[in-house]
Scaffold this active site. Structure first.
Site, PDB file in Angstrom:
ATOM      1  N   ASP A  53       0.857  -1.265  -0.051  1.00 10.13           N
ATOM      2  CA  ASP A  53       0.035  -0.063  -0.021  1.00 10.13           C
ATOM      3  C   ASP A  53       0.745   1.440   0.108  1.00 10.13           C
ATOM      4  O   ASP A  53       1.791   1.198   0.770  1.00 10.13           O
ATOM      5  CB  ASP A  53      -0.916  -0.017   1.173  1.00 10.13           C
ATOM      6  CG  ASP A  53      -1.943   1.379   1.373  1.00 10.13           C
ATOM      7  OD1 ASP A  53      -2.706   1.378   0.608  1.00 10.13           O
ATOM      8  OD2 ASP A  53      -1.323   2.358   2.366  1.00 10.13           O
ATOM      9  N   ILE A  54       0.650   2.292  -0.796  1.00  6.89           N
ATOM     10  CA  ILE A  54       1.180   3.494  -0.991  1.00  6.89           C
ATOM     11  C   ILE A  54       0.519   4.298   0.055  1.00  6.89           C
ATOM     12  O   ILE A  54      -0.537   4.824  -0.147  1.00  6.89           O
ATOM     13  CB  ILE A  54       1.493   3.939  -2.374  1.00  6.89           C
ATOM     14  CG1 ILE A  54       2.057   3.224  -3.320  1.00  6.89           C
ATOM     15  CG2 ILE A  54       2.011   5.309  -2.338  1.00  6.89           C
ATOM     16  CD1 ILE A  54       3.510   2.756  -2.729  1.00  6.89           C
TER      17      ILE A  54
ATOM     18  N   GLU B  92       6.066  18.905 -20.929  1.00  5.04           N
ATOM     19  CA  GLU B  92       4.881  18.301 -21.237  1.00  5.04           C
ATOM     20  C   GLU B  92       3.700  19.413 -21.716  1.00  5.04           C
ATOM     21  O   GLU B  92       3.159  19.330 -22.977  1.00  5.04           O
ATOM     22  CB  GLU B  92       4.288  17.396 -20.286  1.00  5.04           C
ATOM     23  CG  GLU B  92       3.234  16.569 -20.892  1.00  5.04           C
ATOM     24  CD  GLU B  92       1.709  16.992 -20.576  1.00  5.04           C
ATOM     25  OE1 GLU B  92       0.740  16.628 -20.946  1.00  5.04           O
ATOM     26  OE2 GLU B  92       1.861  18.282 -20.031  1.00  5.04           O
TER      27      GLU B  92
END
Length: 315
Positions: free
Chosen positions: A41-42, A169
């Site tokens: 789990d982050i 980007e």
């Protein structure tokens, strides 16, 4: 040695051999379990802390993290220091655009087959109007914490792992295209899969999965299904983000997305919550895209999805 003693010696030797085989078998089983362990789990608290830090970087450098502005290079340096400390081999690729130097940050995790590289990326720059915390601090922080989780686990995947944070980007996928161009045809062929994460914490979140490759899409959809979250095909697959640079070079791509300036429908609000008739992110490309412009539940869900995909696709 008499016959009885010889028999006892043979029995003892056989027992020792059997024990050794058993122990080796157990060790092998443990290794297999370790190799196939699920992704961790982050903790969303770590991801949100990264976003607060990127907000501070912007505030200390003119209010944004845009290409050609000091806040962008400061963002690169900030992430690079964390990755270096965790044991990644990092490099900064420079490119020129619009009369300014741009920067891509690349981080390689040692080991794995470099001819089958799983690469995970996000653009790190903001527009000039603001700090760019959802767009795209969220994706940048999500893949950063996944990379740090790889280091914490001392992961030893079969495939090589590489992470990238792209510059410019917002100027037209410039940084990611510069990177792909630098690889050449042979280098691009070594990238097994490229995963892209551009906006994963939208405050009126949708849950979208890239539809470019069926196998990669399934990894994500299976994950969301286990979380009882219905997904839709992502509008990002029309070439609006950095995966397009890789896709054009023949690389398999995938990713997730929580929505930008488009409007959430009534049907989507029923299945995802939030407000119909309003944008997924009303602060898209605006000054108000700051650390308060985040849905932590969506950020948590999609950060965990990143880790799940990296663990699964790099086996």
């Amino acid at each position: 040695m008499n016959a009885r003693d010889k028999r006892r010696t043979l029995i003892a030797a056989s027992a020792s051999a059997a024990l050794a085989v058993t122990l080796l078998g157990a060790a092998g089983a443990q290794a297999t379990v370790a190799e196939t362990a699920a992704a961790p789990d982050i903790p969303v608290e770590k991801v949100t802390q990264d976003l607060k830090e990127l907000q501070s970087v912007a505030e200390e450098n003119g209010g944004n993290r845009a290409h050609g502005q000091p806040g962008y290079k400061a963002s690169v340096d900030h992430l690079k220091a964390k990755l270096d400390k965790a044991g990644f081999k990092t490099s900064v690729q420079e490119f020129d655009h619009g009369g300014a130097t741009g920067y891509n940050l690349i981080a390689d995790w040692p080991g794995g087959d470099e001819n089958k590289t799983v690469m995970t990326g996000a653009h790190l720059d903001s527009v000039g109007e603001g700090a760019g915390i959802n767009d795209n601090g969220s994706g940048s922080a999500g893949i950063l914490e996944t990379a740090l989780a790889v280091a914490d686990a001392d992961l030893k995947p079969t495939k090589h792992l590489r992470f990238g944070w792209w510059g410019a980007e917002e100027e037209g996928l410039v940084g990611s295209q510069a990177y792909v161009d630098s690889l050449g045809k042979d280098g691009a062929s070594k990238i097994d899969t490229y995963l892209n994460f551009d906006m994963i914490g939208s405050p009126n979140a949708g849950h979208f999965v890239y539809q470019d490759d069926a196998a990669v899409e399934k990894v994500f959809k299976d994950y969301f299904t286990k979380k009882d979250v219905e997904t839709e095909a992502s509008e990002e697959t029309n070439g609006r983000s950095d995966h397009a640079s890789f896709k054009a070079a023949g690389v398999t791509v995938g990713g997730t997305f929580t929505g930008a300036g488009e409007t959430k429908t009534e049907e989507q609000a029923k299945k995802w919550g939030g407000t119909a008739g309003e944008p997924y992110d009303k602060c898209y490309h605006s000054q108000c895209d700051d650390s308060g412009n985040i849905d932590e539940k969506a950020l948590d869900l999609h950060s965990d999805a990143i880790a799940h995909a990296v663990w699964e696709l790099s086996k």
